[in-house]
Write a protein that holds these residues in place. Structure first.
Motif, mmCIF file in Angstrom:
data_model
loop_
_atom_site.group_PDB
_atom_site.id
_atom_site.type_symbol
_atom_site.label_atom_id
_atom_site.label_comp_id
_atom_site.label_asym_id
_atom_site.label_seq_id
_atom_site.Cartn_x
_atom_site.Cartn_y
_atom_site.Cartn_z
ATOM 1 N N PHE A 65 0.843 -1.188 0.000
ATOM 2 C CA PHE A 65 0.000 0.000 0.000
ATOM 3 C C PHE A 65 0.884 1.247 0.000
ATOM 4 O O PHE A 65 2.044 1.201 0.419
ATOM 5 N N GLU A 66 0.331 2.351 -0.453
ATOM 6 C CA GLU A 66 1.112 3.584 -0.533
ATOM 7 C C GLU A 66 1.653 4.023 0.825
ATOM 8 O O GLU A 66 2.778 4.523 0.929
ATOM 9 N N ASP A 67 0.868 3.838 1.877
ATOM 10 C CA ASP A 67 1.287 4.292 3.205
ATOM 11 C C ASP A 67 1.807 3.146 4.077
ATOM 12 O O ASP A 67 1.777 3.214 5.309
ATOM 13 N N TYR A 68 2.292 2.069 3.442
ATOM 14 C CA TYR A 68 2.662 0.860 4.185
ATOM 15 C C TYR A 68 3.740 1.080 5.226
ATOM 16 O O TYR A 68 3.770 0.399 6.272
ATOM 17 N N GLN A 69 4.642 2.028 4.989
ATOM 18 C CA GLN A 69 5.773 2.213 5.893
ATOM 19 C C GLN A 69 5.337 2.515 7.322
ATOM 20 O O GLN A 69 5.955 2.044 8.281
ATOM 21 N N ASN A 91 0.757 -10.615 7.587
ATOM 22 C CA ASN A 91 -0.552 -11.051 7.102
ATOM 23 C C ASN A 91 -1.165 -10.028 6.151
ATOM 24 O O ASN A 91 -0.741 -8.870 6.086
ATOM 25 N N GLU A 92 -2.162 -10.466 5.418
ATOM 26 C CA GLU A 92 -2.811 -9.622 4.411
ATOM 27 C C GLU A 92 -3.454 -8.384 5.033
ATOM 28 O O GLU A 92 -3.901 -8.409 6.182
ATOM 29 N N TYR A 93 -3.487 -7.316 4.257
ATOM 30 C CA TYR A 93 -4.185 -6.068 4.574
ATOM 31 C C TYR A 93 -3.493 -5.179 5.612
ATOM 32 O O TYR A 93 -4.049 -4.152 5.997
ATOM 33 N N ILE A 94 -2.312 -5.550 6.071
ATOM 34 C CA ILE A 94 -1.590 -4.678 7.005
ATOM 35 C C ILE A 94 -0.675 -3.739 6.232
ATOM 36 O O ILE A 94 -0.778 -2.517 6.351
ATOM 37 N N ILE A 95 0.198 -4.315 5.416
ATOM 38 C CA ILE A 95 1.041 -3.475 4.555
ATOM 39 C C ILE A 95 0.859 -3.823 3.079
ATOM 40 O O ILE A 95 1.386 -3.124 2.208
ATOM 41 N N PRO A 116 -2.004 -5.858 -0.009
ATOM 42 C CA PRO A 116 -3.359 -6.347 -0.290
ATOM 43 C C PRO A 116 -3.443 -7.866 -0.363
ATOM 44 O O PRO A 116 -2.418 -8.568 -0.376
ATOM 45 N N HIS A 117 -4.666 -8.356 -0.448
ATOM 46 C CA HIS A 117 -4.916 -9.790 -0.505
ATOM 47 C C HIS A 117 -4.194 -10.460 -1.669
ATOM 48 O O HIS A 117 -3.673 -11.574 -1.524
ATOM 49 N N VAL A 118 -4.159 -9.797 -2.809
ATOM 50 C CA VAL A 118 -3.585 -10.407 -4.003
ATOM 51 C C VAL A 118 -2.120 -10.784 -3.815
ATOM 52 O O VAL A 118 -1.616 -11.723 -4.437
ATOM 53 N N VAL A 119 -1.418 -10.090 -2.928
ATOM 54 C CA VAL A 119 -0.004 -10.377 -2.666
ATOM 55 C C VAL A 119 0.147 -11.648 -1.839
ATOM 56 O O VAL A 119 1.121 -12.381 -1.967
ATOM 57 N N GLY A 120 -0.832 -11.915 -0.993
ATOM 58 C CA GLY A 120 -0.748 -13.077 -0.126
ATOM 59 C C GLY A 120 0.001 -12.779 1.162
ATOM 60 O O GLY A 120 0.378 -11.640 1.437
ATOM 61 N N ILE A 121 0.220 -13.819 1.958
ATOM 62 C CA ILE A 121 0.940 -13.686 3.222
ATOM 63 C C ILE A 121 2.443 -13.681 2.940
ATOM 64 O O ILE A 121 2.957 -14.542 2.225
ATOM 65 N N LEU A 122 3.140 -12.710 3.511
ATOM 66 C CA LEU A 122 4.578 -12.579 3.324
ATOM 67 C C LEU A 122 5.312 -12.934 4.613
ATOM 68 O O LEU A 122 4.738 -12.866 5.702
ATOM 69 N N GLU A 123 6.580 -13.303 4.469
ATOM 70 C CA GLU A 123 7.434 -13.538 5.626
ATOM 71 C C GLU A 123 8.778 -12.854 5.408
ATOM 72 O O GLU A 123 9.307 -12.851 4.288
ATOM 73 N N PHE A 124 9.307 -12.290 6.493
ATOM 74 C CA PHE A 124 10.625 -11.651 6.449
ATOM 75 C C PHE A 124 11.521 -12.354 7.465
ATOM 76 O O PHE A 124 11.177 -12.448 8.644
ATOM 77 N N THR A 125 12.648 -12.865 6.993
ATOM 78 C CA THR A 125 13.552 -13.632 7.844
ATOM 79 C C THR A 125 14.830 -12.851 8.117
ATOM 80 O O THR A 125 15.543 -12.463 7.186
ATOM 81 N N ILE A 126 15.111 -12.619 9.402
ATOM 82 C CA ILE A 126 16.361 -11.972 9.802
ATOM 83 C C ILE A 126 17.363 -13.075 10.122
ATOM 84 O O ILE A 126 17.159 -13.842 11.079
ATOM 85 N N PRO A 127 18.438 -13.218 9.362
ATOM 86 C CA PRO A 127 19.421 -14.266 9.643
ATOM 87 C C PRO A 127 19.959 -14.161 11.071
ATOM 88 O O PRO A 127 20.108 -13.056 11.608
ATOM 89 N N TYR A 128 20.226 -15.302 11.671
ATOM 90 C CA TYR A 128 20.706 -15.310 13.049
ATOM 91 C C TYR A 128 21.958 -14.456 13.243
ATOM 92 O O TYR A 128 22.091 -13.764 14.258
#
Length: 268
Positions: free
Chosen positions: A209-213, A237-241, A243-255
């Motif tokens: 989204f435009e204001d996702y930050q 999860n969807e609709y936070i940053i 839309p639904h079309v993108v699906g659920i995302l995951e961000f992994t911070i390496p140890y």
């Protein structure tokens, strides 16, 4: 068309989420598990068995009201029966909660079906519920379980959410952010900054989204993180940053980049 879409979705979720995810040190065992199409996999002395909960609930006339698809994990940690029982009690409670939800959605579906015209009933697809588990990192220190949920109530598309639970395999206690982080405030600031930098990569172009930050800080909660073999994972999860079309995302911070994880929860 919708009916075909839902059927395809159920099949995909069954394939993707019921296959346990093993650590790098257990890859040979994981390949064996997948090859044999079994529902039980082990990591050292820890075994997680997945029991299927699939069913189709029909009314008295045999009309499908609710399609349920999912599984539930049962954990065995060597000879530590009390630790195993503590974790299994958590998931037994989750099954009971799902059964309550099934009754609620079956009732909703029946009311929806009955108020439809005869022509509309010809295209009835029923409602859908799903709760499917897989595993993240599993070793002598921790066990992370990923929970994928979805629901369909006749709209344009199903709604999906992902949460996770991480347990100590020494005590069976469900771990909180306060348990695993050295400094929650500083860790939270670091995590938000890490995600912001990740989202600026070309691979995520036009995802957000435009204001996702300004909403990145809403991603990390007690239910939206887990430990993988690669690092500390944050679920988006969807609709936070996005839309639904993108699906659920995951961000992994390496140890090796995440200094705020306590030493006792780092992989050996």
């Amino acid at each position: 068309m919708k009916k075909q879409f839902i059927a395809l979705l159920l099949v995909v979720m069954s394939i993707v989420y019921t296959v346990p995810a093993m650590g790098a040190q257990e890859q040979e065992k994981a390949d064996s598990c997948v090859g044999q199409a079994v529902d039980t996999c082990s990591s050292s002395m820890i075994t997680i068995a997945y029991t299927q909960l699939d069913e189709v609930i029909k009314d008295k006339m045999g009309i499908p009201m609710l399609t349920v698809q999912g599984n539930t994990p049962t954990v065995t940690i060597g000879a530590h029966k009390k630790v195993s029982s503590r974790i299994n009690a958590f998931y037994k409670k989750k099954v009971k909660e799902l059964k309550v939800q099934e009754k609620e959605y079956t009732k909703m579906a029946g009311e929806d079906y009955n108020q439809r015209t005869q022509d509309e009933k010809k295209y009835w697809e029923g409602y859908g519920l799903g709760r499917t588990y897989s595993q993240g990192r599993v070793d002598e220190k921790v066990m992370s379980i990923i929970e994928n949920n979805y629901e369909y109530t006749g709209g344009a598309h199903p709604n999906a959410t992902r949460v996770a639970q991480t347990f100590s395999t020494q005590t069976g206690k469900q771990l909180t952010l306060g348990d695993v982080l050295t400094d929650e405030a500083k860790a939270d600031e670091f995590i938000n900054g890490f995600i912001l930098q990740e989202t600026k990569k070309y691979e995520y172009k036009d995802y957000f989204f435009e204001d996702y930050q300004q909403h990145i800080k809403e991603l990390l909660t007690e239910n939206t993180w887990y430990l993988s073999d690669e690092g500390f994972v944050i679920i988006s999860n969807e609709y936070i940053i996005s839309p639904h079309v993108v699906g659920i995302l995951e961000f992994t911070i390496p140890y090796d980049q995440f200094q705020y994880l306590k030493p006792e929860y780092r992989p050996q």
